[in-house]
Write an enzyme that holds these catalytic residues in place. Structure first.
Site, mmCIF file in Angstrom:
data_model
loop_
_atom_site.group_PDB
_atom_site.id
_atom_site.type_symbol
_atom_site.label_atom_id
_atom_site.label_comp_id
_atom_site.label_asym_id
_atom_site.label_seq_id
_atom_site.Cartn_x
_atom_site.Cartn_y
_atom_site.Cartn_z
ATOM 1 N N GLY A 199 0.833 -1.413 -0.112
ATOM 2 C CA GLY A 199 0.139 0.097 0.246
ATOM 3 C C GLY A 199 0.826 1.265 0.075
ATOM 4 O O GLY A 199 1.676 1.565 -0.566
ATOM 5 N N ILE A 200 0.410 2.157 0.796
ATOM 6 C CA ILE A 200 0.970 3.676 0.878
ATOM 7 C C ILE A 200 2.575 3.466 1.424
ATOM 8 O O ILE A 200 3.449 3.974 0.955
ATOM 9 C CB ILE A 200 0.433 4.439 1.780
ATOM 10 C CG1 ILE A 200 -1.094 4.754 1.288
ATOM 11 C CG2 ILE A 200 0.985 5.532 2.220
ATOM 12 C CD1 ILE A 200 -1.998 5.245 2.128
ATOM 13 N N VAL A 231 4.610 -3.627 15.278
ATOM 14 C CA VAL A 231 4.417 -2.550 16.041
ATOM 15 C C VAL A 231 3.898 -2.527 17.279
ATOM 16 O O VAL A 231 3.960 -1.627 18.150
ATOM 17 C CB VAL A 231 3.811 -1.160 15.297
ATOM 18 C CG1 VAL A 231 4.823 -0.970 14.062
ATOM 19 C CG2 VAL A 231 2.478 -1.515 14.886
ATOM 20 N N ASP A 289 7.868 -4.700 8.615
ATOM 21 C CA ASP A 289 6.608 -5.341 8.428
ATOM 22 C C ASP A 289 6.283 -6.479 9.133
ATOM 23 O O ASP A 289 7.146 -7.186 8.917
ATOM 24 C CB ASP A 289 6.128 -5.185 7.017
ATOM 25 C CG ASP A 289 4.473 -4.916 6.810
ATOM 26 O OD1 ASP A 289 4.310 -3.977 6.006
ATOM 27 O OD2 ASP A 289 3.877 -5.764 7.133
ATOM 28 N N TYR A 306 -11.424 2.949 14.591
ATOM 29 C CA TYR A 306 -10.395 3.431 13.665
ATOM 30 C C TYR A 306 -10.497 4.935 13.828
ATOM 31 O O TYR A 306 -9.042 5.515 13.918
ATOM 32 C CB TYR A 306 -10.770 3.228 12.353
ATOM 33 C CG TYR A 306 -9.808 3.333 11.299
ATOM 34 C CD1 TYR A 306 -8.784 2.486 11.178
ATOM 35 C CD2 TYR A 306 -9.827 4.611 10.251
ATOM 36 C CE1 TYR A 306 -7.974 2.825 9.871
ATOM 37 C CE2 TYR A 306 -9.254 4.911 9.541
ATOM 38 C CZ TYR A 306 -8.031 4.118 9.319
ATOM 39 O OH TYR A 306 -7.131 4.308 8.213
HETATM 40 N N1 LIG Z 1 -5.725 3.468 1.817
HETATM 41 C C1 LIG Z 1 -6.508 4.187 2.286
HETATM 42 O O1 LIG Z 1 -7.373 4.627 1.640
HETATM 43 C C2 LIG Z 1 -5.973 5.101 3.745
HETATM 44 C C3 LIG Z 1 -6.511 6.012 3.838
HETATM 45 C C4 LIG Z 1 -6.265 6.867 5.019
HETATM 46 C C5 LIG Z 1 -5.247 6.486 5.861
HETATM 47 N N2 LIG Z 1 -4.789 5.281 5.398
HETATM 48 C C6 LIG Z 1 -3.601 4.703 6.409
HETATM 49 O O2 LIG Z 1 -2.264 4.550 5.767
HETATM 50 C C7 LIG Z 1 -1.853 3.539 6.340
HETATM 51 C C8 LIG Z 1 -1.452 2.479 5.562
HETATM 52 O O3 LIG Z 1 -2.604 1.838 4.696
HETATM 53 P P1 LIG Z 1 -2.520 0.984 3.422
HETATM 54 O O4 LIG Z 1 -4.018 1.366 2.852
HETATM 55 O O5 LIG Z 1 -1.236 1.480 2.859
HETATM 56 O O6 LIG Z 1 -2.870 -0.282 3.998
HETATM 57 P P2 LIG Z 1 -2.093 -1.895 3.621
HETATM 58 O O7 LIG Z 1 -2.966 -2.809 4.221
HETATM 59 O O8 LIG Z 1 -2.035 -1.890 2.035
HETATM 60 O O9 LIG Z 1 -0.609 -1.684 4.226
HETATM 61 C C9 LIG Z 1 -0.742 -1.695 5.488
HETATM 62 C C10 LIG Z 1 0.525 -2.334 6.102
HETATM 63 O O10 LIG Z 1 0.714 -2.374 7.407
HETATM 64 C C11 LIG Z 1 1.291 -3.682 7.939
HETATM 65 N N3 LIG Z 1 0.792 -3.869 9.234
HETATM 66 C C12 LIG Z 1 -0.411 -4.270 9.933
HETATM 67 N N4 LIG Z 1 -0.203 -4.547 11.058
HETATM 68 C C13 LIG Z 1 1.231 -4.330 11.246
HETATM 69 C C14 LIG Z 1 1.767 -4.580 12.672
HETATM 70 N N5 LIG Z 1 1.306 -4.956 13.764
HETATM 71 N N6 LIG Z 1 3.179 -4.518 12.557
HETATM 72 C C15 LIG Z 1 3.606 -4.070 11.413
HETATM 73 N N7 LIG Z 1 3.220 -4.096 10.387
HETATM 74 C C16 LIG Z 1 1.984 -4.259 10.503
HETATM 75 C C17 LIG Z 1 0.481 -4.779 6.889
HETATM 76 O O11 LIG Z 1 1.206 -6.047 6.724
HETATM 77 C C18 LIG Z 1 0.574 -3.929 5.370
HETATM 78 O O12 LIG Z 1 1.962 -4.252 4.932
HETATM 79 C C19 LIG Z 1 -2.530 3.092 7.432
HETATM 80 O O13 LIG Z 1 -2.280 3.564 8.751
HETATM 81 C C20 LIG Z 1 -3.977 3.466 7.102
HETATM 82 O O14 LIG Z 1 -4.843 3.557 8.172
HETATM 83 C C21 LIG Z 1 -5.000 4.389 4.383
#
Ligand SMILES: NC(=O)c1ccc[n+]([C@@H]2O[C@H](COP(=O)([O-])OP(=O)(O)OC[C@H]3O[C@@H](n4cnc5c(N)ncnc54)[C@H](O)[C@@H]3O)[C@@H](O)[C@H]2O)c1
Length: 259
Positions: A18-19, A60, A38, A151
């Site tokens: 993701g991000i 984390v 991760d 959340y």
């Molecule tokens: N995608 C969206 O629309 C969006 C919007 C607003 C905020 N966010 C925030 O952006 C951040 C990234 O989200 P994303 O959409 O890329 O999600 P994603 O699921 O693609 O990536 C999240 C990553 O976090 C890792 N992760 C989860 N729990 C973990 C832990 N306990 N220890 C270590 N790693 C862990 C996962 O394995 C994954 O690689 C998050 O904080 C999310 O809340 C995302």
């Protein structure tokens, strides 16, 4: 790069997907060296190999193991100049009486405890060295009410935490900021949309720009905040939401006008 031409090290937690993965790719293209942390070890290894960086397993929610990892990375690799905290866990939009205590705990542990633990483990070392920059990923969901009753509060808290830590470590040369994305088209969100889950229609229709956010657009903002180009910016929250927050008040007037 620092002033001597040495490529600076960035630690990206949640960098396997993701991000976080988009940010790691962009930072590598801008000359940073990468450590991908991760709990998804397989994907972390793949991204690290692609970017000629290193992957480390990290959870984390486990402060002692994060502190040990921060010490290990500094001893075996390099002292990180940048930290991205992009790990996150998610929930369904259900009423409070259907928000299960185990989901509440999971979301608090990963999205709030986890951000604090990661910032504490790496940030205290940056402050001791006198340099560093941290970006924690919050969300537009932290800016107001939504049916994400666990959340949302974690994301509001991350915005506040970035301000608190900015005050704590500013004189020690460490900047701390939050970035709040809108709905960002990472693989997880695309899969959920294809399954018809969560959103009523296309979430892009609720934004000023009439579309969702691309992961790379969030990554650009994160990399900017981590770089010396943002040297006077600390304790702030930058919203990257294609104008979702700006357009919210238009709903009662029938929505944003079409082109
Ligand atoms: N995608 C969206 O629309 C969006 C919007 C607003 C905020 N966010 C925030 O952006 C951040 C990234 O989200 P994303 O959409 O890329 O999600 P994603 O699921 O693609 O990536 C999240 C990553 O976090 C890792 N992760 C989860 N729990 C973990 C832990 N306990 N220890 C270590 N790693 C862990 C996962 O394995 C994954 O690689 C998050 O904080 C999310 O809340 C995302």
């Amino acid at each position: 790069m620092d002033q001597t031409g040495h490529a600076r090290l960035a630690v990206v937690i949640g960098g396997a997907n993701g991000i976080g993965a988009a940010t790691a790719r962009l930072m590598a293209a801008r000359g940073w060296r990468l450590a991908i942390l991760d709990k998804d070890t397989n994907r972390a290894n793949e991204i690290a190999a692609e970017l000629q960086g290193r992957a480390f397993h990290a959870d984390v929610t486990d402060l002692p193991s994060l502190e040990a990892l921060a010490a290990r990375i500094e001893a075996e690799y390099d002292a990180p100049h940048a930290l991205v905290i992009s790990s996150g866990t998610f929930q369904d939009p259900v009423p409070p009486d259907q928000t299960r205590p185990e989901d509440w705990d999971r979301i608090m542990r990963v999205n709030l405890d986890g951000v604090f633990f990661a910032a504490r483990a790496f940030g205290a070392r940056m402050a001791a060295r006198g340099a560093g920059s941290i970006v924690a990923i919050a969300s537009i969901i932290g800016l107001g009410g939504t049916p994400l009753h666990a959340y949302g509060p974690t994301k509001a808290a991350v915005i506040n935490l970035a301000q608190s830590l900015a005050g704590e470590w500013g004189r020690a040369g460490v900047r701390v900021n939050a970035v709040s994305p809108g709905v960002t088209l990472v693989a997880r969100v695309l899969a959920r949309r294809q399954a018809g889950a969560r959103y009523a229609g296309d979430p892009g229709q609720f934004t000023a720009l009439g579309r969702c956010v691309e992961p790379n657009e969030v990554a650009e903002t994160i990399e900017f905040l981590l770089s010396d180009r943002a040297s006077a910016i600390t304790g702030t929250n930058i919203i990257v939401d294609a104008g979702w927050d700006a357009a919210r008040g238009w709903a009662m007037y029938g929505g944003v006008r079409g082109a």
